[in-house]
Design a protein around this motif. Structure first.
Motif, mmCIF file in Angstrom:
data_model
loop_
_atom_site.group_PDB
_atom_site.id
_atom_site.type_symbol
_atom_site.label_atom_id
_atom_site.label_comp_id
_atom_site.label_asym_id
_atom_site.label_seq_id
_atom_site.Cartn_x
_atom_site.Cartn_y
_atom_site.Cartn_z
ATOM 1 N N VAL A 120 -3.127 7.445 -3.709
ATOM 2 C CA VAL A 120 -3.228 6.341 -2.750
ATOM 3 C C VAL A 120 -3.384 5.074 -3.575
ATOM 4 O O VAL A 120 -4.258 5.009 -4.448
ATOM 5 C CB VAL A 120 -4.431 6.498 -1.807
ATOM 6 C CG1 VAL A 120 -4.507 5.321 -0.845
ATOM 7 C CG2 VAL A 120 -4.360 7.815 -1.052
ATOM 8 N N LYS A 135 5.572 3.676 1.133
ATOM 9 C CA LYS A 135 4.900 2.382 1.171
ATOM 10 C C LYS A 135 4.712 1.918 2.626
ATOM 11 O O LYS A 135 5.598 2.090 3.463
ATOM 12 C CB LYS A 135 5.709 1.342 0.385
ATOM 13 C CG LYS A 135 5.815 1.659 -1.097
ATOM 14 C CD LYS A 135 6.661 0.629 -1.839
ATOM 15 C CE LYS A 135 8.117 0.774 -1.524
ATOM 16 N NZ LYS A 135 8.965 -0.101 -2.375
ATOM 17 N N ASN A 142 0.860 -1.175 0.000
ATOM 18 C CA ASN A 142 0.000 0.000 0.000
ATOM 19 C C ASN A 142 0.902 1.231 0.000
ATOM 20 O O ASN A 142 1.995 1.206 0.561
ATOM 21 C CB ASN A 142 -0.890 0.022 1.242
ATOM 22 C CG ASN A 142 -1.627 -1.288 1.419
ATOM 23 O OD1 ASN A 142 -2.296 -1.761 0.505
ATOM 24 N ND2 ASN A 142 -1.484 -1.895 2.590
ATOM 25 N N TYR A 143 0.436 2.310 -0.620
ATOM 26 C CA TYR A 143 1.286 3.498 -0.640
ATOM 27 C C TYR A 143 0.450 4.773 -0.715
ATOM 28 O O TYR A 143 -0.686 4.767 -1.192
ATOM 29 C CB TYR A 143 2.283 3.450 -1.800
ATOM 30 C CG TYR A 143 1.682 3.429 -3.184
ATOM 31 C CD1 TYR A 143 1.348 4.612 -3.852
ATOM 32 C CD2 TYR A 143 1.470 2.226 -3.841
ATOM 33 C CE1 TYR A 143 0.817 4.593 -5.136
ATOM 34 C CE2 TYR A 143 0.936 2.192 -5.122
ATOM 35 C CZ TYR A 143 0.617 3.369 -5.769
ATOM 36 O OH TYR A 143 0.085 3.344 -7.027
ATOM 37 N N VAL A 144 1.037 5.850 -0.212
ATOM 38 C CA VAL A 144 0.480 7.189 -0.350
ATOM 39 C C VAL A 144 1.602 8.091 -0.847
ATOM 40 O O VAL A 144 2.785 7.835 -0.576
ATOM 41 C CB VAL A 144 -0.085 7.738 0.982
ATOM 42 C CG1 VAL A 144 -1.263 6.919 1.451
ATOM 43 C CG2 VAL A 144 0.998 7.780 2.052
ATOM 44 N N VAL A 173 6.347 8.329 -3.313
ATOM 45 C CA VAL A 173 5.368 7.634 -2.475
ATOM 46 C C VAL A 173 6.065 6.990 -1.292
ATOM 47 O O VAL A 173 7.256 6.636 -1.346
ATOM 48 C CB VAL A 173 4.588 6.558 -3.269
ATOM 49 C CG1 VAL A 173 3.865 7.189 -4.461
ATOM 50 C CG2 VAL A 173 5.495 5.433 -3.731
ATOM 51 N N GLU A 195 -4.420 2.605 -8.342
ATOM 52 C CA GLU A 195 -4.370 3.738 -7.428
ATOM 53 C C GLU A 195 -5.516 4.712 -7.694
ATOM 54 O O GLU A 195 -6.093 4.743 -8.793
ATOM 55 C CB GLU A 195 -3.033 4.478 -7.535
ATOM 56 C CG GLU A 195 -2.872 5.302 -8.790
ATOM 57 C CD GLU A 195 -1.548 6.066 -8.872
ATOM 58 O OE1 GLU A 195 -0.601 5.741 -8.124
ATOM 59 O OE2 GLU A 195 -1.469 6.978 -9.718
ATOM 60 N N TYR A 196 -5.808 5.500 -6.665
ATOM 61 C CA TYR A 196 -6.705 6.646 -6.780
ATOM 62 C C TYR A 196 -5.830 7.902 -6.792
ATOM 63 O O TYR A 196 -4.931 8.046 -5.968
ATOM 64 C CB TYR A 196 -7.683 6.700 -5.611
ATOM 65 C CG TYR A 196 -8.408 8.019 -5.513
ATOM 66 C CD1 TYR A 196 -9.412 8.348 -6.419
ATOM 67 C CD2 TYR A 196 -8.066 8.950 -4.527
ATOM 68 C CE1 TYR A 196 -10.072 9.571 -6.343
ATOM 69 C CE2 TYR A 196 -8.727 10.163 -4.440
ATOM 70 C CZ TYR A 196 -9.724 10.466 -5.349
ATOM 71 O OH TYR A 196 -10.371 11.681 -5.284
ATOM 72 N N GLU A 197 -6.107 8.799 -7.729
ATOM 73 C CA GLU A 197 -5.340 10.031 -7.865
ATOM 74 C C GLU A 197 -6.282 11.229 -7.879
ATOM 75 O O GLU A 197 -7.266 11.245 -8.622
ATOM 76 C CB GLU A 197 -4.535 10.009 -9.168
ATOM 77 C CG GLU A 197 -3.796 11.306 -9.477
ATOM 78 C CD GLU A 197 -3.179 11.309 -10.868
ATOM 79 O OE1 GLU A 197 -2.428 12.264 -11.163
ATOM 80 O OE2 GLU A 197 -3.453 10.383 -11.660
ATOM 81 N N ASN A 253 -2.291 0.543 -4.359
ATOM 82 C CA ASN A 253 -1.933 -0.808 -3.944
ATOM 83 C C ASN A 253 -1.176 -1.500 -5.064
ATOM 84 O O ASN A 253 -1.552 -1.390 -6.229
ATOM 85 C CB ASN A 253 -3.176 -1.655 -3.638
ATOM 86 C CG ASN A 253 -4.013 -1.091 -2.532
ATOM 87 O OD1 ASN A 253 -4.863 -0.252 -2.799
ATOM 88 N ND2 ASN A 253 -3.798 -1.544 -1.319
ATOM 89 N N VAL A 271 -2.302 14.140 -5.284
ATOM 90 C CA VAL A 271 -2.007 13.134 -4.266
ATOM 91 C C VAL A 271 -2.497 11.785 -4.775
ATOM 92 O O VAL A 271 -3.456 11.714 -5.556
ATOM 93 C CB VAL A 271 -2.665 13.468 -2.910
ATOM 94 C CG1 VAL A 271 -2.065 14.726 -2.320
ATOM 95 C CG2 VAL A 271 -4.175 13.617 -3.052
#
Length: 199
Positions: A66, A195, A29-31, A193, A77-79, A68, A64
């Protein structure tokens, strides 16, 4: 509107599938953040009557992410990102604010655990706020993008990436369909990012 609903339904369907998959498999998972440089972002203003105008601007945007890592080859990801542009043509001021919400999927190949070239595609919905002269309008439209880039793993927790993408942000209508502005851009981007949740 049907395209927007389809994109949102796709997100609602994929999210629980991702969660179930990661419960049973190894996932990263990452942001992180992404800075993008617009190369001549185009705001194409097309009135039903009168002369069309295309505003092109070189500027920066910020986003930004978020995401996987679902497998050794696939990430999702969601951007969420912001960009905009303003100009003056004759006696008319043009001012645009663009907020994009994208669901992206990447296919990548990792080499030596450090370098990962990738290609990606994304769909989503974008809010476009437009002030043209004395008129203010807003739309929520279907968006899509295609990306190519390289990811570099600095260590087990931090990655940086560089890439190039084309994005069609969508369109906003003005004055009861008397004019339409289409927004699209070719962009270079840099991101980083962090993780977490490594198994």
């Amino acid at each position: 509107m049907k395209k927007v609903l389809f994109a949102l339904c796709a997100l609602l369907f994929v999210s629980p599938v991702m969660a179930d998959y990661c419960d049973e498999n190894t996932c990263d998972n990452y942001v992180g953040f992404r800075i993008h440089k617009n190369e001549n972002i185009a705001f194409e203003f097309n009135p039903e009557y009168g002369k069309s105008a295309t505003l092109r601007r070189d500027n920066f945007g910020l986003g930004v992410v978020v995401g996987n890592r679902l497998s050794d080859y696939i990430k999702v990801e969601y951007e969420m990102s912001y960009t905009g542009g303003e100009s003056e043509r004759g006696a008319t001021d043009f001012d645009y604010d663009v907020w994009a919400n994208m669901f992206n999927m990447y296919l990548f190949q990792e080499f030596s655990g450090v370098i990962s070239p990738y290609v990606g595609v994304g769909i989503g919905a974008t809010g476009i706020w437009a002030d043209v002269g004395v008129h203010s309008d807003m739309s929520f439209d279907f968006s899509y993008q295609a990306m190519v880039g390289v990811n570099f793993a600095l260590n087990n927790r931090v990655d940086v990436n560089l890439g190039l993408k084309y994005q069609y942000y969508g369109a906003v209508e003005h004055g009861n369909d008397l004019a339409v502005t289409d927004v699209s851009a070719t962009e270079f981007y840099f991101g980083a990012v962090y993780k977490f949740g490594l198994k």
